[in-house]
Design an enzyme around this catalytic site. Sequence first.
Site, short mmCIF file in Angstrom:
data_model
loop_
_atom_site.label_atom_id
_atom_site.label_comp_id
_atom_site.label_asym_id
_atom_site.label_seq_id
_atom_site.Cartn_x
_atom_site.Cartn_y
_atom_site.Cartn_z
N LYS A 190 0.83 -1.23 0.00
CA LYS A 190 0.00 0.00 0.00
C LYS A 190 0.86 1.26 0.00
O LYS A 190 0.77 2.11 0.89
CB LYS A 190 -0.98 0.03 1.17
CG LYS A 190 -2.00 -1.10 1.15
CD LYS A 190 -3.05 -0.90 2.23
CE LYS A 190 -4.07 -2.01 2.28
NZ LYS A 190 -3.56 -3.29 2.79
O1 S5P Z 1 -9.55 -2.81 1.77
C1 S5P Z 1 -8.74 -3.62 2.14
C2 S5P Z 1 -7.52 -3.82 1.47
C3 S5P Z 1 -6.67 -4.82 1.89
S1 S5P Z 1 -5.30 -5.15 0.91
N1 S5P Z 1 -9.02 -4.43 3.20
C4 S5P Z 1 -8.16 -5.40 3.64
O2 S5P Z 1 -8.50 -6.11 4.60
N2 S5P Z 1 -6.94 -5.59 3.00
C5 S5P Z 1 -5.98 -6.58 3.48
O3 S5P Z 1 -6.56 -7.87 3.34
C6 S5P Z 1 -5.57 -6.46 4.94
O4 S5P Z 1 -4.41 -5.65 5.05
C7 S5P Z 1 -5.33 -7.89 5.36
O5 S5P Z 1 -4.00 -8.26 5.03
C8 S5P Z 1 -6.27 -8.69 4.47
C9 S5P Z 1 -7.57 -9.11 5.12
O6 S5P Z 1 -7.35 -9.97 6.18
P1 S5P Z 1 -8.55 -10.73 6.95
O7 S5P Z 1 -7.83 -11.46 8.03
O8 S5P Z 1 -9.49 -9.69 7.47
O9 S5P Z 1 -9.18 -11.65 5.93
#
Ligand code: S5P
Length: 261
Positions: free
Chosen positions: A94
């Site tokens: 990011k």
């Molecule tokens: O809008 C976003 C963009 C990203 S890249 N929302 C997110 O959650 N992410 C990333 O996706 C976040 O940094 C994390 O690494 C992943 C989601 O993780 P989870 O454990 O909630 O599935």
Amino acid sequence: METSRSNYQKRAEYCQVSTGKKLLRLMDSKKTNLALSADVTTSAELISLADRIGPEICLLKTHIDIIHDFTPALTTSLRELADKHQFMIFEDRKFADIGNTVKSQFAGGIYKIVEWADMVNAHSLPGPGIIDGLASAIEGRDRGLILLAEMSSRGHLMNVDYMHATLKMAKEHPEFVMGFITQHALSDSPQWINMTPGIKLFPGTDALGQQYNTPESAIIENGTDVIIVGRGIIQADNPQAEAQKYRERGWNAYLRCISSK
Ligand code: S5P
């Protein structure tokens, strides 16, 4: 006429970034649109996850700066596992600064991201210089850029105008921008790969503003392509079995989209 709902194989012809073409062809041949967000904090855990879940995924998404025992041997091992299991690597850095700064952040420091990550993401907020800065660091390597258009977190500031402006910026750099992080497909064009985080088997939230939708709502209702799953898999009792469930849900949703075209 191909659209964002055409099959991945056909869409690969429209994507102008070789890394994006490679990803679409890999999704088609391996029959998976699942990306693992491997958000663990030690090298051993990351390598173990990549090795166990690698057969199920098209993409391994890393946050290399949360690893507290990082050495370059880690990224060498990840590249070997990417070859062994046929997945690509996406460093979720990011970037969000001026072109000159992101160039150094991409190529330098201790992580040297440009050397091992097939693709990285950046915020469009600083304007197109961020894309030029990152592009100037790749020096002939096959690398792709993903722009953040719409986040999954509650209260984010990325409104519809911001999303349209992000799409416009991508259209001005089709040789490097391969797609978006978004909750909705940004356009009907077959060339962009829309990747969606905030995915679980059931809708919900976490305690820190994350919002979850299902694979079907992302792919069928919102027209996106890649489901990015972190805690839904890595915190499961059996991450491998759980990854298979997400893979199946994501792939079946895709098949429904292309068959209803
Ligand atoms: O809008 C976003 C963009 C990203 S890249 N929302 C997110 O959650 N992410 C990333 O996706 C976040 O940094 C994390 O690494 C992943 C989601 O993780 P989870 O454990 O909630 O599935």
